[in-house]
Scaffold this motif. Structure first.
Motif, PDB file in Angstrom:
ATOM      1  N   THR A   4       0.832  -1.203   0.000  1.00  0.00           N
ATOM      2  CA  THR A   4       0.000   0.000   0.000  1.00  0.00           C
ATOM      3  C   THR A   4       0.867   1.254   0.000  1.00  0.00           C
ATOM      4  O   THR A   4       0.614   2.207  -0.748  1.00  0.00           O
ATOM      5  N   LEU A   5       1.902   1.275   0.833  1.00  0.00           N
ATOM      6  CA  LEU A   5       2.782   2.438   0.917  1.00  0.00           C
ATOM      7  C   LEU A   5       3.516   2.671  -0.405  1.00  0.00           C
ATOM      8  O   LEU A   5       3.604   3.814  -0.881  1.00  0.00           O
ATOM      9  N   ASP A   6       4.031   1.610  -1.005  1.00  0.00           N
ATOM     10  CA  ASP A   6       4.702   1.751  -2.306  1.00  0.00           C
ATOM     11  C   ASP A   6       3.750   2.365  -3.337  1.00  0.00           C
ATOM     12  O   ASP A   6       4.126   3.259  -4.103  1.00  0.00           O
ATOM     13  N   TYR A   7       2.526   1.890  -3.325  1.00  0.00           N
ATOM     14  CA  TYR A   7       1.489   2.370  -4.250  1.00  0.00           C
ATOM     15  C   TYR A   7       1.223   3.862  -4.034  1.00  0.00           C
ATOM     16  O   TYR A   7       1.138   4.643  -4.988  1.00  0.00           O
ATOM     17  N   LEU A   8       1.113   4.256  -2.746  1.00  0.00           N
ATOM     18  CA  LEU A   8       0.838   5.661  -2.426  1.00  0.00           C
ATOM     19  C   LEU A   8       2.036   6.549  -2.707  1.00  0.00           C
ATOM     20  O   LEU A   8       1.900   7.661  -3.218  1.00  0.00           O
ATOM     21  N   PHE A   9       3.249   6.058  -2.398  1.00  0.00           N
ATOM     22  CA  PHE A   9       4.444   6.862  -2.612  1.00  0.00           C
ATOM     23  C   PHE A   9       4.703   7.107  -4.093  1.00  0.00           C
ATOM     24  O   PHE A   9       5.426   8.039  -4.464  1.00  0.00           O
ATOM     25  N   GLU A  10       4.122   6.285  -4.946  1.00  0.00           N
ATOM     26  CA  GLU A  10       4.244   6.494  -6.407  1.00  0.00           C
ATOM     27  C   GLU A  10       3.268   7.548  -6.911  1.00  0.00           C
ATOM     28  O   GLU A  10       3.203   7.830  -8.113  1.00  0.00           O
ATOM     29  N   GLY A  11       2.490   8.122  -5.988  1.00  0.00           N
ATOM     30  CA  GLY A  11       1.577   9.200  -6.366  1.00  0.00           C
ATOM     31  C   GLY A  11       0.158   8.756  -6.634  1.00  0.00           C
ATOM     32  O   GLY A  11      -0.676   9.553  -7.089  1.00  0.00           O
ATOM     33  N   ASN A  12      -0.143   7.492  -6.359  1.00  0.00           N
ATOM     34  CA  ASN A  12      -1.498   6.984  -6.577  1.00  0.00           C
ATOM     35  C   ASN A  12      -2.394   7.294  -5.383  1.00  0.00           C
ATOM     36  O   ASN A  12      -1.914   7.564  -4.275  1.00  0.00           O
ATOM     37  N   SER A  13      -3.697   7.223  -5.592  1.00  0.00           N
ATOM     38  CA  SER A  13      -4.650   7.339  -4.482  1.00  0.00           C
ATOM     39  C   SER A  13      -5.435   6.029  -4.382  1.00  0.00           C
ATOM     40  O   SER A  13      -5.484   5.245  -5.333  1.00  0.00           O
ATOM     41  N   LEU A  14      -6.034   5.815  -3.222  1.00  0.00           N
ATOM     42  CA  LEU A  14      -6.757   4.573  -2.971  1.00  0.00           C
ATOM     43  C   LEU A  14      -8.195   4.658  -3.475  1.00  0.00           C
ATOM     44  O   LEU A  14      -8.812   5.732  -3.447  1.00  0.00           O
ATOM     45  N   SER A  15      -8.729   3.543  -3.891  1.00  0.00           N
ATOM     46  CA  SER A  15     -10.169   3.479  -4.177  1.00  0.00           C
ATOM     47  C   SER A  15     -10.906   3.462  -2.841  1.00  0.00           C
ATOM     48  O   SER A  15     -10.300   3.267  -1.774  1.00  0.00           O
ATOM     49  N   GLU A  35       4.525   1.684  10.616  1.00  0.00           N
ATOM     50  CA  GLU A  35       3.739   1.567   9.377  1.00  0.00           C
ATOM     51  C   GLU A  35       2.568   2.560   9.378  1.00  0.00           C
ATOM     52  O   GLU A  35       2.285   3.210   8.367  1.00  0.00           O
ATOM     53  N   ILE A  36       1.902   2.667  10.531  1.00  0.00           N
ATOM     54  CA  ILE A  36       0.778   3.602  10.633  1.00  0.00           C
ATOM     55  C   ILE A  36       1.268   5.035  10.444  1.00  0.00           C
ATOM     56  O   ILE A  36       0.649   5.835   9.734  1.00  0.00           O
ATOM     57  N   ALA A  37       2.409   5.369  11.075  1.00  0.00           N
ATOM     58  CA  ALA A  37       2.968   6.721  10.947  1.00  0.00           C
ATOM     59  C   ALA A  37       3.297   7.036   9.486  1.00  0.00           C
ATOM     60  O   ALA A  37       3.005   8.143   8.997  1.00  0.00           O
ATOM     61  N   SER A  38       3.870   6.080   8.777  1.00  0.00           N
ATOM     62  CA  SER A  38       4.200   6.289   7.362  1.00  0.00           C
ATOM     63  C   SER A  38       2.931   6.522   6.547  1.00  0.00           C
ATOM     64  O   SER A  38       2.884   7.396   5.667  1.00  0.00           O
ATOM     65  N   PHE A  39       1.910   5.747   6.862  1.00  0.00           N
ATOM     66  CA  PHE A  39       0.634   5.885   6.153  1.00  0.00           C
ATOM     67  C   PHE A  39       0.026   7.268   6.385  1.00  0.00           C
ATOM     68  O   PHE A  39      -0.413   7.942   5.450  1.00  0.00           O
ATOM     69  N   LEU A  40       0.014   7.712   7.637  1.00  0.00           N
ATOM     70  CA  LEU A  40      -0.574   9.016   7.965  1.00  0.00           C
ATOM     71  C   LEU A  40       0.212  10.157   7.322  1.00  0.00           C
ATOM     72  O   LEU A  40      -0.368  11.192   6.950  1.00  0.00           O
ATOM     73  N   THR A  41       1.526   9.960   7.192  1.00  0.00           N
ATOM     74  CA  THR A  41       2.375  11.011   6.615  1.00  0.00           C
ATOM     75  C   THR A  41       1.997  11.297   5.157  1.00  0.00           C
ATOM     76  O   THR A  41       2.087  12.442   4.706  1.00  0.00           O
ATOM     77  N   VAL A  42       1.550  10.280   4.441  1.00  0.00           N
ATOM     78  CA  VAL A  42       1.120  10.475   3.052  1.00  0.00           C
ATOM     79  C   VAL A  42       0.088  11.594   2.977  1.00  0.00           C
ATOM     80  O   VAL A  42       0.134  12.460   2.087  1.00  0.00           O
TER      81      VAL A  42
END
Length: 330
Positions: A4-15, A35-42
């Motif tokens: 999920t993080l790789d996907y988001l860091f590439e500039g994508n958004s979630l469905s 992991e949660i902190a990295s996710f929230l940082t996005v």
């Protein structure tokens, strides 16, 4: 989470579905704090998309301790916070004014984040006992016309993100979630937001629900009707900008809305207003927000009629009577 993080860091958004799945897993404690902190940082680096927010909302509603009060036509009045204005408890005051006018209020809140005193601070100060017991809440609605949901009792899943939020010390997407996750899913909701971007986001999210909603933002930065200048609002009926004149009320100086420096200060202001001893600014800002709450429930009513109802509730002592009845039950 790595995927999920790789996907988001590439500039994508979630469905919507992806967002619901990842937040469900966070709420179930499946991920580490790092992991949660990295996710929230996005979501500090880019805006949340409406589909993501809708998915996050659904996950937290699925995980919450739900309260079935669907047989009531109730309303919640709440702000996102984050406006940095440190106003007194205007949303909570307006809830008692609305209940005093004869409507049912299912208020959701927490301790203060961007101000000295949040809704939970007020209820706790006056001796209200937090509970997630449906029978108790239903009894309060029947007898006083209002009940209160202290968020931590209804969202146990949030315990997994609490340490991360405290460690990060910055606003995260969870600061925006509060107004969207009332455990009773009331039929009506008046929400104050701290900027126009969040207003647009909330509008898109609420469009996917079956609720009557009305979102307000005072154009000088308040997450409520401040009467310090014009207020923009958007609902599932219309979009408009209202001046204090449109309410038939005065324009007020921002300094008059201060919540003080402590919970004691805020509580004193709150009770003074209910007892008819508040300043004109304090009274009128409560009336204005309550009036929009009534209009959210009954869009066909004129704003003038809603203001008159709210004014009679506060100045006629009905809101105070509701407050005393609720607290006396404890």
């Amino acid at each position: 989470m790595k995927k999920t993080l790789d996907y988001l860091f590439e500039g994508n958004s979630l469905s919507q579905l992806q967002a619901e799945e990842v937040l469900t897993r966070i709420g179930e404690g499946q991920y580490s704090e790092a992991e949660i902190a990295s996710f929230l940082t996005v979501y500090r680096m880019r805006p949340i998309k409406a589909e993501e927010m809708t998915g996050f909302r659904q996950a937290l509603l699925n995980l919450c301790v739900a309260v079935d009060l669907s047989d009531y036509n109730s309303i919640d009045v709440v702000g996102t916070g984050g406006d940095g204005k440190n106003t007194f408890n205007i949303s909570t005051l307006s809830c008692f004014i609305i209940a005093g006018a004869g409507y049912k209020v299912t208020k959701h809140g927490n301790y203060g984040l961007s101000s000295v005193s949040g809704a939970s601070n007020m209820f706790e100060y006056f001796g209200y006992h937090f509970s997630n017991d449906t029978d108790k809440l239903r009894r309060e609605l029947d007898e006083a016309g209002i009940c209160f949901f202290h968020a931590p009792l209804f969202h146990p899943a949030m315990k997994h993100v609490g340490p991360v939020r405290r460690a990060l010390k910055v606003r995260t997407l969870f600061n925006l979630m509060g107004p969207l996750i009332n455990p009773a899913s009331p039929k009506n909701q008046l929400v104050g937001v701290s900027n126009l971007t969040i207003m647009d986001l909330y509008d898109q999210v609420f469009q996917e629900s079956m609720q009557n909603y009305l979102i307000v933002y005072s154009l000088d930065g308040y997450d409520e009707v401040s009467l310090t200048g014009p207020t923009q609002y958007i609902s599932n009926q219309e979009k408009a900008v209202l001046s204090p004149d449109d309410f038939g009320l005065s324009k007020h100086d921002p300094i008059e809305l201060s919540g003080g420096k402590s919970v004691d200060d805020a509580a004193k202001i709150f009770l003074n207003v209910l007892e008819g001893k508040g300043t004109l600014a304090q009274q009128e800002v409560g009336i204005a927000n309550a009036a929009l709450g009534i209009k959210c429930m009954y869009p066909e009513r004129s704003l003038a009629d809603c203001v008159a109802e709210a004014s009679e509730s506060l100045r006629g002592g009905k809101a105070l009577k509701v407050f005393r009845k609720l607290i006396a039950g404890h």
